[in-house]
Scaffold this motif. Sequence first.
Motif, short mmCIF file in Angstrom:
data_model
loop_
_atom_site.label_atom_id
_atom_site.label_comp_id
_atom_site.label_asym_id
_atom_site.label_seq_id
_atom_site.Cartn_x
_atom_site.Cartn_y
_atom_site.Cartn_z
N GLU A 1 -15.09 -26.85 21.98
CA GLU A 1 -14.97 -27.54 20.69
C GLU A 1 -13.91 -26.85 19.83
O GLU A 1 -13.87 -25.64 19.69
CB GLU A 1 -16.31 -27.51 19.95
N ALA A 2 -13.03 -27.65 19.26
CA ALA A 2 -11.98 -27.18 18.34
C ALA A 2 -11.03 -26.18 19.00
O ALA A 2 -10.35 -25.41 18.31
CB ALA A 2 -12.61 -26.55 17.09
N TYR A 3 -10.93 -26.22 20.34
CA TYR A 3 -10.03 -25.28 21.03
C TYR A 3 -8.56 -25.67 20.89
O TYR A 3 -7.70 -24.83 20.67
CB TYR A 3 -10.38 -25.19 22.51
N MET A 4 -8.28 -26.97 21.00
CA MET A 4 -6.89 -27.44 21.04
C MET A 4 -6.14 -27.08 19.76
O MET A 4 -6.64 -27.29 18.66
CB MET A 4 -6.85 -28.95 21.26
N VAL A 5 -4.93 -26.55 19.91
CA VAL A 5 -4.07 -26.24 18.78
C VAL A 5 -3.32 -27.52 18.43
O VAL A 5 -2.36 -27.92 19.10
CB VAL A 5 -3.09 -25.10 19.11
N SER A 6 -3.76 -28.19 17.36
CA SER A 6 -3.28 -29.54 17.07
C SER A 6 -1.79 -29.60 16.74
O SER A 6 -1.12 -30.58 17.04
CB SER A 6 -4.09 -30.17 15.92
N ASN A 7 -1.25 -28.55 16.12
CA ASN A 7 0.17 -28.63 15.76
C ASN A 7 1.08 -28.47 16.98
O ASN A 7 2.23 -28.90 16.97
CB ASN A 7 0.52 -27.58 14.70
N SER A 8 0.57 -27.87 18.06
CA SER A 8 1.36 -27.74 19.29
C SER A 8 1.10 -28.88 20.26
O SER A 8 1.99 -29.25 21.04
CB SER A 8 1.03 -26.41 19.98
N PHE A 9 -0.12 -29.42 20.24
CA PHE A 9 -0.50 -30.46 21.20
C PHE A 9 -1.07 -31.67 20.47
O PHE A 9 -2.13 -32.18 20.78
CB PHE A 9 -1.53 -29.90 22.19
N ASP A 10 -0.30 -32.14 19.46
CA ASP A 10 -0.81 -33.21 18.61
C ASP A 10 -0.89 -34.56 19.31
O ASP A 10 -1.57 -35.47 18.84
CB ASP A 10 0.04 -33.35 17.34
N GLU A 11 -0.21 -34.71 20.46
CA GLU A 11 -0.27 -35.99 21.18
C GLU A 11 -1.57 -36.14 21.96
O GLU A 11 -1.95 -37.24 22.36
CB GLU A 11 0.92 -36.15 22.12
N TYR A 12 -2.26 -35.02 22.21
CA TYR A 12 -3.50 -35.07 22.97
C TYR A 12 -4.68 -35.12 22.00
O TYR A 12 -4.78 -34.30 21.09
CB TYR A 12 -3.59 -33.87 23.91
N LEU A 13 -5.57 -36.07 22.21
CA LEU A 13 -6.60 -36.36 21.23
C LEU A 13 -7.95 -35.73 21.57
O LEU A 13 -8.30 -34.69 21.07
CB LEU A 13 -6.72 -37.89 21.07
N VAL A 14 -8.70 -36.39 22.43
CA VAL A 14 -10.03 -35.90 22.81
C VAL A 14 -10.13 -35.90 24.32
O VAL A 14 -9.30 -36.48 25.02
CB VAL A 14 -11.15 -36.78 22.21
N GLN A 15 -11.17 -35.26 24.83
CA GLN A 15 -11.33 -35.20 26.27
C GLN A 15 -11.69 -36.58 26.82
O GLN A 15 -12.43 -37.35 26.21
CB GLN A 15 -12.42 -34.18 26.63
#
Length: 324
Positions: A263-277
Amino acid sequence: MRKPKITVIGGGTGIPVILNSLRLEDADITAVVTVADDGGSSGKLRGSMRLTPPGDLRNVLVAMSDMPRFYEKIFQYRFADGDGDFAGHPLGNLIIAGISEMQGSTYNAMQILTKFFHISGKIYPSSEQPLTLHAIFQDGHEVVGESRIADYQGMIDHVFVTNTYNNERPKASRKVVKAIMESDMIVLGPGSLFTSILPNLVIPEIKEALLATPAEVAYVCNIMTQRGETEHFTDANHVEVLNRHLGRDVIDTVLVNIEKVPEAYMVSNSFDEYLVQVDHDFAGLQKQAKRIISSNFLRLEKGGAFHHGDLVVEELMSLVGKKL
């Protein structure tokens, strides 16, 4: 026992992960790489030189080579924003573009570079002409150009490609159809469904070869949904789109990651194109594919969720071994 012949089809950052692990196996590998990218450095070079975009080919070249890390850093070096006309261009893209001009095509350039970097496998652009990707959305709207597709708010119905600089029917590169027909296994993905995988499959000759090949066709399903492409998609939705574009159920085996991304692992500013699992729909998968391999294929790195190449390839090699 002879080496299995494995052809990997796709583009982007997905298939290099698989190819980097697959090159260590005792296999005859062919990579077929998308040529529909029209953004960034690749877009600028294809526009000014009318060549097939080099970026995805560059990443595959690096993945399949055992070049020392320092050489890789040189080949992947990207010029700084303040470097005028060179700004944003990876050095490898310029090298591929220069050899393409010298040799008359990107196809010829890749054959030279595979020898230069001592690559035992083969790397082919999916077409020897740059292609333009067209997306038709469910509301009937059409977006032209791979780099523009994610910006339109809507669900994609289907995609197709045209030759960018002439009105001829898109054709597969020489030897691509032969590789598909002679393969023991075809691996699709991982990678962006509509912009990395399908631009190859909708080239008529490649589509026809996939319908005719006796090879096992395996799809490595994405771990995350992607903004503007696969929002709200399950794994079964991914397979349905592939089979629909090919005209019938072609996917034999689907590899699905079942390990949870924290949960909340993804770094949104680097991987903003990827949304949810990606959600799982195993009942839907079983209706479309002969075999589902569900396991932990997850690799967490630098705030992103990726496929663990070694774990995926272990399953692929086990599967193709049973076919020989």
